[in-house]
Scaffold this motif. Structure first.
Motif, PDB file in Angstrom:
ATOM      1  N   LEU A  20       0.657  -1.399   0.216  1.00 32.57           N
ATOM      2  CA  LEU A  20       0.079  -0.072   0.065  1.00 32.57           C
ATOM      3  C   LEU A  20       0.967   1.088  -0.159  1.00 32.57           C
ATOM      4  CD1 LEU A  20      -2.914   0.933   0.186  1.00 32.57           C
ATOM      5  CD2 LEU A  20      -2.597   1.119   2.716  1.00 32.57           C
ATOM      6  N   TYR A  21       1.912   1.235   0.800  1.00 34.77           N
ATOM      7  CA  TYR A  21       2.846   2.421   1.008  1.00 34.77           C
ATOM      8  C   TYR A  21       3.635   2.585  -0.523  1.00 34.77           C
ATOM      9  CZ  TYR A  21       6.139   5.476   2.631  1.00 34.77           C
ATOM     10  OH  TYR A  21       6.877   6.897   2.929  1.00 34.77           O
ATOM     11  N   ARG A  22       4.032   1.572  -1.026  1.00 36.31           N
ATOM     12  CA  ARG A  22       4.782   1.671  -2.205  1.00 36.31           C
ATOM     13  C   ARG A  22       3.821   1.798  -3.555  1.00 36.31           C
ATOM     14  NH1 ARG A  22       9.846  -1.466  -4.748  1.00 36.31           N
ATOM     15  NH2 ARG A  22       9.506  -0.780  -6.548  1.00 36.31           N
ATOM     16  N   PHE A  23       2.759   1.221  -3.669  1.00 34.72           N
ATOM     17  CA  PHE A  23       1.970   1.435  -5.050  1.00 34.72           C
ATOM     18  C   PHE A  23       0.876   2.517  -4.915  1.00 34.72           C
ATOM     19  CE2 PHE A  23       3.416  -2.879  -5.159  1.00 34.72           C
ATOM     20  CZ  PHE A  23       4.357  -3.106  -6.298  1.00 34.72           C
ATOM     21  N   GLY A  24       0.298   2.776  -3.885  1.00 37.10           N
ATOM     22  CA  GLY A  24      -0.589   3.895  -3.676  1.00 37.10           C
ATOM     23  C   GLY A  24      -1.802   3.372  -3.223  1.00 37.10           C
ATOM     24  N   ILE A  81       9.601  -2.725  -0.008  1.00 34.33           N
ATOM     25  CA  ILE A  81       9.779  -1.482   0.524  1.00 34.33           C
ATOM     26  C   ILE A  81      11.138  -0.832   0.293  1.00 34.33           C
ATOM     27  CG2 ILE A  81      10.230  -2.048   2.859  1.00 34.33           C
ATOM     28  CD1 ILE A  81       7.588   0.179   2.147  1.00 34.33           C
ATOM     29  N   LYS A  82      12.022  -1.817  -0.087  1.00 36.30           N
ATOM     30  CA  LYS A  82      13.354  -1.470  -0.166  1.00 36.30           C
ATOM     31  C   LYS A  82      13.845   0.024  -0.977  1.00 36.30           C
ATOM     32  CE  LYS A  82      16.467  -3.804  -2.541  1.00 36.30           C
ATOM     33  NZ  LYS A  82      17.090  -5.033  -3.068  1.00 36.30           N
ATOM     34  N   ARG A  83      13.291   0.105  -2.161  1.00 37.01           N
ATOM     35  CA  ARG A  83      13.521   1.266  -2.911  1.00 37.01           C
ATOM     36  C   ARG A  83      12.476   2.477  -2.706  1.00 37.01           C
ATOM     37  NH1 ARG A  83      17.513  -0.205  -7.230  1.00 37.01           N
ATOM     38  NH2 ARG A  83      18.332  -2.115  -6.503  1.00 37.01           N
ATOM     39  N   VAL A  84      11.714   2.470  -1.585  1.00 38.07           N
ATOM     40  CA  VAL A  84      10.680   3.561  -1.420  1.00 38.07           C
ATOM     41  C   VAL A  84      11.316   4.849  -0.951  1.00 38.07           C
ATOM     42  CG1 VAL A  84       8.410   4.220  -0.467  1.00 38.07           C
ATOM     43  CG2 VAL A  84       8.918   1.744  -1.487  1.00 38.07           C
ATOM     44  N   THR A  85      11.036   5.829  -1.310  1.00 34.78           N
ATOM     45  CA  THR A  85      11.601   6.978  -0.393  1.00 34.78           C
ATOM     46  C   THR A  85      10.529   7.562   0.573  1.00 34.78           C
ATOM     47  OG1 THR A  85      10.262   8.597  -2.155  1.00 34.78           O
ATOM     48  CG2 THR A  85      12.511   8.105  -2.913  1.00 34.78           C
ATOM     49  N   LEU A  86      11.092   7.627   1.540  1.00 29.39           N
ATOM     50  CA  LEU A  86      10.646   8.144   2.969  1.00 29.39           C
ATOM     51  C   LEU A  86      10.178   9.600   2.559  1.00 29.39           C
ATOM     52  CD1 LEU A  86      12.455   5.945   5.444  1.00 29.39           C
ATOM     53  CD2 LEU A  86      10.274   5.509   4.362  1.00 29.39           C
TER      54      LEU A  86
END
Length: 86
Positions: A20-24, A81-86
């Motif tokens: 959900l955090y990665r793809f929206g 979640i590795k390459r997601v910008t925070l």
């Protein structure tokens, strides 16, 4: 039995929140609606008696398989979640 089911719930929760955090929200809403329609059609039009019979006859094996799926989901959370910008 509670621990095995708890591992499954934690694992699926972590992979769902990471996706959900990665793809929206909209992308995940589309996936959930699509899987929900397929699952609804399979449940209403398909024959579920074999799966339900196997699950009830092999309860402990089923719970261990669910816990294994939960552990796999926990392990797969990092690559998602590795390459997601925070």
């Amino acid at each position: 039995m509670d621990v095995l089911f708890g591992i499954f719930l934690v694992g699926t929760g972590t992979i769902l929140s990471a996706a959900l955090y990665r793809f929206g929200y909209l992308w995940m809403l589309g996936i959930v609606v699509g899987l929900g329609v397929v699952g609804f059609l399979w449940f209403t039009l398909g024959d579920m008696s074999g799966i339900i019979k196997w699950t009830l006859e092999n309860m402990y094996l089923f719970l261990h398989l669910l816990a294994g799926l939960g552990i796999v989901c926990i392990v797969l959370t990092y690559p998602v979640i590795k390459r997601v910008t925070l």
